[in-house]
Structures are given as C-alpha cells and as structure tokens.
Design a protein around this motif. Structure first.
Motif, PDB file in Angstrom:
ATOM      1  N   ALA A  49      11.677 -20.539   3.664  1.00  0.00           N
ATOM      2  CA  ALA A  49      10.886 -19.694   4.564  1.00  0.00           C
ATOM      3  C   ALA A  49       9.399 -19.819   4.277  1.00  0.00           C
ATOM      4  O   ALA A  49       8.989 -20.049   3.140  1.00  0.00           O
ATOM      5  N   THR A  50       8.608 -19.631   5.315  1.00  0.00           N
ATOM      6  CA  THR A  50       7.156 -19.529   5.207  1.00  0.00           C
ATOM      7  C   THR A  50       6.736 -18.289   5.981  1.00  0.00           C
ATOM      8  O   THR A  50       7.030 -18.178   7.175  1.00  0.00           O
ATOM      9  N   PHE A  51       6.108 -17.336   5.301  1.00  0.00           N
ATOM     10  CA  PHE A  51       5.615 -16.125   5.951  1.00  0.00           C
ATOM     11  C   PHE A  51       4.135 -16.303   6.254  1.00  0.00           C
ATOM     12  O   PHE A  51       3.340 -16.546   5.352  1.00  0.00           O
ATOM     13  N   HIS A  52       3.762 -16.200   7.522  1.00  0.00           N
ATOM     14  CA  HIS A  52       2.352 -16.313   7.882  1.00  0.00           C
ATOM     15  C   HIS A  52       1.755 -14.955   8.211  1.00  0.00           C
ATOM     16  O   HIS A  52       0.548 -14.850   8.412  1.00  0.00           O
ATOM     17  N   ARG A  53       2.580 -13.926   8.220  1.00  0.00           N
ATOM     18  CA  ARG A  53       2.117 -12.533   8.317  1.00  0.00           C
ATOM     19  C   ARG A  53       3.171 -11.699   7.614  1.00  0.00           C
ATOM     20  O   ARG A  53       4.370 -11.913   7.813  1.00  0.00           O
ATOM     21  N   HIS A  54       2.732 -10.759   6.763  1.00  0.00           N
ATOM     22  CA  HIS A  54       3.706  -9.939   6.042  1.00  0.00           C
ATOM     23  C   HIS A  54       3.061  -8.626   5.619  1.00  0.00           C
ATOM     24  O   HIS A  54       2.082  -8.625   4.881  1.00  0.00           O
ATOM     25  N   ASP A  55       3.639  -7.534   6.102  1.00  0.00           N
ATOM     26  CA  ASP A  55       3.122  -6.209   5.777  1.00  0.00           C
ATOM     27  C   ASP A  55       4.291  -5.241   5.804  1.00  0.00           C
ATOM     28  O   ASP A  55       4.965  -5.109   6.831  1.00  0.00           O
ATOM     29  N   LEU A  56       4.552  -4.576   4.674  1.00  0.00           N
ATOM     30  CA  LEU A  56       5.662  -3.640   4.581  1.00  0.00           C
ATOM     31  C   LEU A  56       5.257  -2.203   4.877  1.00  0.00           C
ATOM     32  O   LEU A  56       6.027  -1.274   4.636  1.00  0.00           O
ATOM     33  N   THR A  57       4.083  -1.993   5.435  1.00  0.00           N
ATOM     34  CA  THR A  57       3.672  -0.667   5.865  1.00  0.00           C
ATOM     35  C   THR A  57       4.484  -0.298   7.105  1.00  0.00           C
ATOM     36  O   THR A  57       4.581  -1.112   8.034  1.00  0.00           O
ATOM     37  N   PRO A  58       5.092   0.903   7.155  1.00  0.00           N
ATOM     38  CA  PRO A  58       5.856   1.278   8.338  1.00  0.00           C
ATOM     39  C   PRO A  58       5.046   1.082   9.630  1.00  0.00           C
ATOM     40  O   PRO A  58       3.883   1.446   9.706  1.00  0.00           O
ATOM     41  N   GLY A  59       5.698   0.448  10.608  1.00  0.00           N
ATOM     42  CA  GLY A  59       5.061   0.129  11.877  1.00  0.00           C
ATOM     43  C   GLY A  59       4.403  -1.233  11.899  1.00  0.00           C
ATOM     44  O   GLY A  59       3.995  -1.712  12.955  1.00  0.00           O
ATOM     45  N   SER A  60       4.315  -1.888  10.745  1.00  0.00           N
ATOM     46  CA  SER A  60       3.668  -3.200  10.662  1.00  0.00           C
ATOM     47  C   SER A  60       4.688  -4.323  10.842  1.00  0.00           C
ATOM     48  O   SER A  60       5.890  -4.116  10.764  1.00  0.00           O
ATOM     49  N   ASP A  61       4.148  -5.517  11.060  1.00  0.00           N
ATOM     50  CA  ASP A  61       4.984  -6.673  11.349  1.00  0.00           C
ATOM     51  C   ASP A  61       4.877  -7.758  10.294  1.00  0.00           C
ATOM     52  O   ASP A  61       3.861  -7.880   9.611  1.00  0.00           O
TER      53      ASP A  61
END
Length: 161
Positions: A49-61
C-alpha cells in the motif's frame, strides 16, 4: 505470524481478524496512525500500500492504493468515524477511482479496530461489517480474508524492528 484467527459471520455480515502482537497498545496504535508504518503492512506482501493522504481525526479522510505485482493499482478510501487512541478506531473503507475519490461513497464496509493489552502482549481485532450479504460475498470472493491475514502477518517484523 501474529494472526490468531479469521472468522466470517454471514448472519452478522462481518469478517473479523484477531492478532496478537509482541508490542504495547501504544505501539500497535502507531501501526495505524503513522502512514509510513501503515504502508508496511496494510496490503498483502505482493500488493503493498501507498497512502497519499492519511488522517485519523474523526470526519477526516485517507486515500491509498495498493500496487500489484504487474504494476497495476487498486485504489481505496477511508473516512474516519471515531478514534480513542490507543484502543479504538472506526472507519469506513471503500474503493476509489484513480484520483482517490470514492467510486460510490455509499458502498463501503465499516471497519472497527480494537486494541487491548493482554499480559505483556497486545491483542488487535479488526472487524469489517458489510452492508449486505452480496457485499460480504463479493469481498470474500476477492480474497479479503486471505489478503488481510497475509497483511497482518507482516506486523511482527515491523514491531520487532
């Protein structure tokens, strides 16, 4: 291999994979929170896998893709629903287009991650709840149980390093 068992429950529309790690819950949480660490295990060994956007804040993508042995890419998306670090994470997971945006924002599985200390180890349960029997059968048919088991099997080496 840290995977203790994988179970498909067609009545409750779930796939649950339980693993046990030689790590603290805080260390296990970092496997989810840090995209560079997540990349080292989220896909099976032959589909990293390659993550180019990652945010674990609720509502984030989060946006990612997995690259197959032939160079083809399978794109996916997450929307974080809730987090309680280092013990609990819920996100929606679905397929995305090449641009990272959902193919169908209403077609997703809900993934619930539970992380808990068990003696000097940590148990991590990853349960995906599907919206229908058809969706469950499609994902099982695509090899999701085997792929997630292989992916999570890479974690021991990661936490040992």
């Amino acid at each position: 291999m840290p995977v203790l068992h994988a179970e498909t429950d067609t009545e409750n529309l779930t796939l649950t994979i339980v693993s046990e790690l030689a790590a603290t819950p805080e260390r296990a949480w970092q496997l989810w929170a840090d995209p560079r660490q997540l990349e080292q295990w989220w896909g099976p060994p032959t589909y990293p896998a390659t993550f180019h956007r990652h945010d674990l804040t609720p509502g984030s993508d989060s946006r990612y893709y997995m690259t197959g042995p032939d160079g083809s890419r399978s794109h996916g998306w997450w929307t974080t629903v809730e987090t309680t670090a280092p013990a609990h994470l819920v996100f929606r997971d679905g397929f995305s287009n090449d641009d990272g945006e959902p193919v169908d924002p209403q077609d997703y599985g809900t993934v619930t991650v539970a992380i808990e200390a068990v003696g000097d180890r940590t148990r991590m349960s990853v349960q995906t709840t599907f919206q229908s029997t058809e969706q469950l059968n499609e994902m099982i048919g695509m090899g999701m149980a085997e792929g997630m088991t292989e992916a999570m099997g890479q974690i021991d080496a990661l936490v040992a390093g």
